[in-house]
Design a protein around this motif. Structure first.
Motif, PDB file in Angstrom:
ATOM      1  N   THR A 130       0.790  -1.227   0.000  1.00 44.90           N
ATOM      2  CA  THR A 130       0.000   0.000   0.000  1.00 44.90           C
ATOM      3  C   THR A 130       0.825   1.283   0.000  1.00 44.90           C
ATOM      4  O   THR A 130       0.285   2.347  -0.283  1.00 44.90           O
ATOM      5  CB  THR A 130      -0.930   0.019   1.224  1.00 44.90           C
ATOM      6  N   GLN A 131       2.096   1.234   0.325  1.00 45.38           N
ATOM      7  CA  GLN A 131       2.926   2.441   0.396  1.00 45.38           C
ATOM      8  C   GLN A 131       3.811   2.558  -0.840  1.00 45.38           C
ATOM      9  O   GLN A 131       4.474   1.599  -1.233  1.00 45.38           O
ATOM     10  CB  GLN A 131       3.806   2.414   1.651  1.00 45.38           C
ATOM     11  N   ASN A 132       3.840   3.743  -1.426  1.00 48.53           N
ATOM     12  CA  ASN A 132       4.630   3.954  -2.635  1.00 48.53           C
ATOM     13  C   ASN A 132       6.115   3.701  -2.434  1.00 48.53           C
ATOM     14  O   ASN A 132       6.789   3.248  -3.340  1.00 48.53           O
ATOM     15  CB  ASN A 132       4.425   5.374  -3.164  1.00 48.53           C
ATOM     16  N   PHE A 133       6.645   4.009  -1.249  1.00 47.51           N
ATOM     17  CA  PHE A 133       8.093   3.955  -1.090  1.00 47.51           C
ATOM     18  C   PHE A 133       8.675   2.559  -1.264  1.00 47.51           C
ATOM     19  O   PHE A 133       9.837   2.411  -1.613  1.00 47.51           O
ATOM     20  CB  PHE A 133       8.549   4.585   0.240  1.00 47.51           C
ATOM     21  N   TYR A 134       7.899   1.519  -1.065  1.00 46.75           N
ATOM     22  CA  TYR A 134       8.459   0.173  -1.195  1.00 46.75           C
ATOM     23  C   TYR A 134       7.854  -0.658  -2.327  1.00 46.75           C
ATOM     24  O   TYR A 134       8.305  -1.769  -2.594  1.00 46.75           O
ATOM     25  CB  TYR A 134       8.358  -0.616   0.116  1.00 46.75           C
ATOM     26  N   GLN A 135       6.859  -0.173  -3.016  1.00 50.86           N
ATOM     27  CA  GLN A 135       6.187  -0.988  -4.041  1.00 50.86           C
ATOM     28  C   GLN A 135       7.141  -1.456  -5.141  1.00 50.86           C
ATOM     29  O   GLN A 135       7.208  -2.642  -5.462  1.00 50.86           O
ATOM     30  CB  GLN A 135       5.010  -0.224  -4.640  1.00 50.86           C
ATOM     31  N   GLU A 136       7.879  -0.540  -5.726  1.00 49.05           N
ATOM     32  CA  GLU A 136       8.815  -0.899  -6.793  1.00 49.05           C
ATOM     33  C   GLU A 136       9.944  -1.770  -6.250  1.00 49.05           C
ATOM     34  O   GLU A 136      10.403  -2.695  -6.901  1.00 49.05           O
ATOM     35  CB  GLU A 136       9.381   0.370  -7.452  1.00 49.05           C
TER      36      GLU A 136
END
Length: 170
Positions: A130-136
């Motif tokens: 759910t958090q952008n900082f770890y998705q990639e």
């Protein structure tokens, strides 16, 4: 401003203003104003060979002002290192939270950044990213066989990483 004789060498010690760390890189212009240049990002020493004209040195320090990391802490240099090189960022309210547990999402994000933040082509089966900082980063780790989920469809990015998980990831 510093005067040097044309064709001579110049060594400059860069320093950081209060609240900043030494810059990771410097920009020199124009390129024809020197023959060769080397910057040691660890020491802040810039060496120029064969200065031939007016030269501008531009460097931007990395902000470092965590309210919970003082120069007297035993881990100060290490926190400064990971911040300076963009491996870890602070959290809300200018805090680093050095005494908190590290999460699974944070660990894979650090490794992804160490790898140069490469783009991924694979989607993960995880529904809890759910958090952008770890998705990639999680997608990269999954694509490269570095991480798996805690179940078939969940990664558990907010869960503290266990010693066993960390050893497996590394």
């Amino acid at each position: 401003p510093k005067q040097v004789q044309v064709g001579s060498d110049l060594t400059v010690q860069l320093t950081a203003d209060s609240g900043y760390l030494l810059p990771v890189s410097v920009t020199l212009s124009p390129a024809e104003a020197f023959q060769d240049a080397a910057y040691d990002a660890d020491t802040g020493i810039l060496t120029l060979q064969g200065v031939t004209g007016d030269l501008t040195i531009a460097a931007e320090g990395v902000p470092f002002a965590y309210a919970d990391v003082a120069e007297t802490h035993w881990f100060y240099d290490e926190v400064a290192y990971v911040t300076r090189w963009g491996l870890m960022n602070g959290m809300e309210n200018n805090r680093f939270y050095p005494f908190n547990s590290t999460t699974r999402g944070q660990v894979i994000t650090v490794l992804w950044r160490m790898a140069g933040s490469p783009e991924c082509k694979t989607k993960t089966p995880f529904t809890d990213l759910t958090q952008n900082f770890y998705q990639e980063a999680v997608a990269w780790g999954y694509e490269n066989g570095i991480v798996k989920g805690v179940t078939e469809t969940t990664f558990g990015p907010a869960r503290p990483v266990t010693r066993e998980q960390l050893s497996l990831i590394l």
